[in-house]
Design an enzyme around this catalytic site. Structure first.
Site, PDB file in Angstrom:
ATOM      1  N   HIS A   1      29.613  16.649  36.414  1.00  0.00           N
ATOM      2  CA  HIS A   1      30.195  16.235  35.142  1.00  0.00           C
ATOM      3  C   HIS A   1      30.470  14.737  35.117  1.00  0.00           C
ATOM      4  CE1 HIS A   1      34.197  15.856  37.068  1.00  0.00           C
ATOM      5  NE2 HIS A   1      33.764  16.853  37.804  1.00  0.00           N
TER       6      HIS A   1
ATOM      7  N   HIS B   1      36.089   5.916  44.546  1.00  0.00           N
ATOM      8  CA  HIS B   1      37.353   6.076  43.820  1.00  0.00           C
ATOM      9  C   HIS B   1      38.389   5.080  44.351  1.00  0.00           C
ATOM     10  CE1 HIS B   1      36.805   9.307  41.033  1.00  0.00           C
ATOM     11  NE2 HIS B   1      36.648  10.273  41.923  1.00  0.00           N
TER      12      HIS B   1
ATOM     13  N   ASP C   1      41.112  14.591  43.650  1.00  0.00           N
ATOM     14  CA  ASP C   1      40.283  15.244  42.638  1.00  0.00           C
ATOM     15  C   ASP C   1      39.959  16.668  43.077  1.00  0.00           C
ATOM     16  OD1 ASP C   1      38.301  14.939  44.561  1.00  0.00           O
ATOM     17  OD2 ASP C   1      37.142  13.452  43.445  1.00  0.00           O
TER      18      ASP C   1
ATOM     19  N   GLY D   1      40.178  12.457  39.498  1.00  0.00           N
ATOM     20  CA  GLY D   1      40.428  13.189  38.266  1.00  0.00           C
ATOM     21  C   GLY D   1      41.850  13.665  38.083  1.00  0.00           C
TER      22      GLY D   1
ATOM     23  N   THR E   1      45.274   7.586  18.459  1.00  0.00           N
ATOM     24  CA  THR E   1      44.538   8.640  19.139  1.00  0.00           C
ATOM     25  C   THR E   1      43.055   8.340  19.040  1.00  0.00           C
ATOM     26  OG1 THR E   1      44.274  11.045  19.377  1.00  0.00           O
ATOM     27  CG2 THR E   1      44.369  10.178  17.134  1.00  0.00           C
TER      28      THR E   1
END
Length: 570
Positions: free
Chosen positions: A18, A145, A164, A316, A533
């Site tokens: 993903h 990361h 994550d 994540g 938003t």
């Protein structure tokens, strides 16, 4: 001739599932970055090679693929061998001889490809873009990361925590990073994964892994301490610095863990997440509590061991802004840098920085690295479609007046943001002073659950006036408590259950036009804040192009679209 490095995260084969993305570095400087989902219009772009993102990077500098000096892939498939015993045990636990053998065959094939042919699929895809191919290097997932959280932080030294669901073999890593390099202090191997634990709770509550975790975090404040739920969860996991969640997570994916929760609570998984009863809210609350408990103990322990109060965060799980509030409030933590592109898309950033000296990387204060569109081309598109528009002499004042009158505004300006938050370039804006604004945006614009909160953009100089311990926070990646005396002024941007808020602070040098809009709104209302938003409808990525902005404008309950220098109204 400048040197160019292309760093990209695929989401195919051995490279994850993903959030593929690409970033281009010119003489070490990040000059362009974009997520594949913004171009394919498929949220998170699962199982996708980021061809369009790569081509957008190349087009931004008029390059062909052979012009690139080096490609970095922020994932090293050969490290998957560290989990071979886990994959074999996982396969042997499957019911049925045929299914067991089939799974073992796939494990063997994956290990063979990872060891001897890790680039075969990537090279095949790249050759469709251009040949000859530049040299290609692999870098470790969690190390990238780490670089994304340390190199642009401005720190000379830090404890960095990357958390994550899973890298090649690791799920949480504690790093000691300095100007001279970095080392692993502790590695928690998959499947001992807080990311996977939270994904299992997310799926159990009716949302989807890698997509609904933020909704569970938003649901958590509506819950309360529930000793029965907490006792049940603690019976199958251990929290703290030596945490162990593998009783729920020892099979990859979420199906096994969800079945364990169904057995544990004697309740089926939720099918429809539109509404929640109090028990379900309490479960979200408890899952969030246990996550915060463990990660905070982890941070405290290793800040003391490394002897630093500087903390970097990525991965994540770090998209969890409530967790980040807890971390920044710890007595052992003096200062944090939280990578706003914390999920796998941010690996493209870390991959481009990891081989540089951190001191050569500018401190990060914006995420405006994507494409932009000029007013002239937008005019042509509007006129071709016979759409009326105006060109106000003072766009910011005009929009501020409409906001103050209660209008809901689409705001499309400058370069596209990278990461999951719209930060004033692809935003939907509203008046923060009334709950009606929040409810109208939820129901008629975003078409989503009415209980979900919205976040504010606030002039940085006013942060400490509205936020407890307010300070620079330009990325909407951590929450703050609202100053009690100010809560009645901005109810539309507070979480209804606990009066917290997840702000974007704005300085003039970061986004001049957006800053001017905030100033104009303050002059009209006395409030230096707007509701902000992301500019997208429910279930779709943030808009990228003027055409997408216009489509959403006419398909949503917006009143005004400010698109570069132009104003379109209904």
């Amino acid at each position: 001739m400048p040197a160019h490095v292309l760093s990209f995260k695929p989401a195919v084969g051995l490279y994850g599932q993903h959030d593929p993305a690409a970033a281009l570095f010119e003489d070490g400087v990040l000059v362009f970055g974009i997520e594949e989902e913004r171009l394919t219009r498929d949220k998170h772009a699962p199982h996708t090679f980021p061809r369009q993102a790569i081509e957008a990077c190349l087009d931004s500098r008029g390059l062909e693929l052979p012009d690139i000096d080096r490609i970095v892939l922020p994932y090293d498939p050969q490290l998957r061998s560290k989990l071979l015993s886990y994959y074999v045990r996982d396969a042997l636990s499957i019911d049925g001889a045929a299914a067991k053998l089939n799974h073992l065959r796939r494990v063997a094939e994956d290990q063979l490809v990872a060891r001897y042919f890790p680039l075969r699929r990537v090279k095949s895809q790249l050759e469709e873009i251009g040949t000859p191919l530049p040299p290609i290097d692999h870098r470790e997932h969690h190390a990238c990361h780490m670089a994304s959280a340390f190199h642009p932080s401005g720190f000379d030294e830090a404890a960095v925590f990357t958390i994550d669901a899973k890298g090649e073999y690791d799920s949480t890593v504690v790093w000691h990073a300095t100007e001279e390099g970095f080392r692993r202090v502790r590695t928690y191997e998959h499947p001992n994964s807080w990311g996977l634990f939270y994904a299992i709770v997310t799926e159990y509550l009716g949302y989807r892994m890698f997509n609904g975790e933020g909704k569970v975090m938003g649901l958590a404040p509506y819950g309360e301490d529930d000793p029965r739920i907490e006792s049940a969860l603690r019976s199958v996991i251990d929290t703290g610095v030596d945490y162990d969640v593998t009783d729920l997570t020892h099979r990859w994916g979420t199906d096994y863990g969800v079945r364990r929760l169904e057995e544990l609570f004697d309740r089926p998984r939720k099918d429809d997440p539109d509404t929640f009863d109090q028990w379900e809210k309490n479960l979200a609350h408890t899952a969030q509590k246990l996550l915060e408990e463990s990660i905070c103990e982890l941070v405290e322990t290793y800040c003391r061991e490394i002897e630093t109060g500087h903390v970097g965060l990525a991965g994540g799980v770090i998209l969890n802004s409530k967790l980040n509030q807890r971390i920044t409030g710890l007595s052992t933590v003096e200062e944090t840098f939280i990578q706003p592109v914390a999920h796998d898309a941010g690996l493209a950033l870390g991959g481009g920085w990891i081989d540089q000296r951190p001191s050569t990387v500018d401190r990060m204060s914006t995420v405006y690295w994507g494409p932009e569109y000029d007013t002239a081309s937008i005019k042509e598109r509007l006129e071709a479609n016979k759409l009326e528009y105006t060109e106000p002499e003072n766009l910011e004042r005009t929009v501020a007046e409409r906001l103050a009158d209660g209008a809901l505004v689409g705001w499309f300006q400058g370069r596209l943001e990278m990461g999951p938050r719209a930060l004033g370039n692809r935003s939907i804006l509203a008046d923060p002073r009334s709950v009606e604004s929040r409810d109208r945006v939820n129901e008629y614009v975003k078409h989503r659950e009415g209980w979900r909160p919205f976040a504010p953009s606030v002039i940085e100089e006013a942060a400490d006036e509205y936020l407890v311990d307010g300070e620079e926070a330009p990325f909407m990646i951590r929450t703050f408590d609202a100053v009690p005396e100010k809560r009645d002024e901005i109810p539309a941007v507070l979480h209804p259950a606990d009066d917290t808020t997840r702000p974007q602070t704005v300085r003039e040098d970061q986004n001049p036009r957006y800053y001017r809009l905030l100033r104009e709104f303050e002059e009209l209302t006395g409030v230096p804040i707007v509701l902000n938003t992301s500019f997208n409808d429910h279930g779709e990525p943030i808009v990228n192009t003027p055409t997408e902005a216009l489509k959403d404008f006419f398909g949503m309950g917006l009143d005004v679209l400010a698109i570069e220098d132009l104003l379109v109204t209904k």
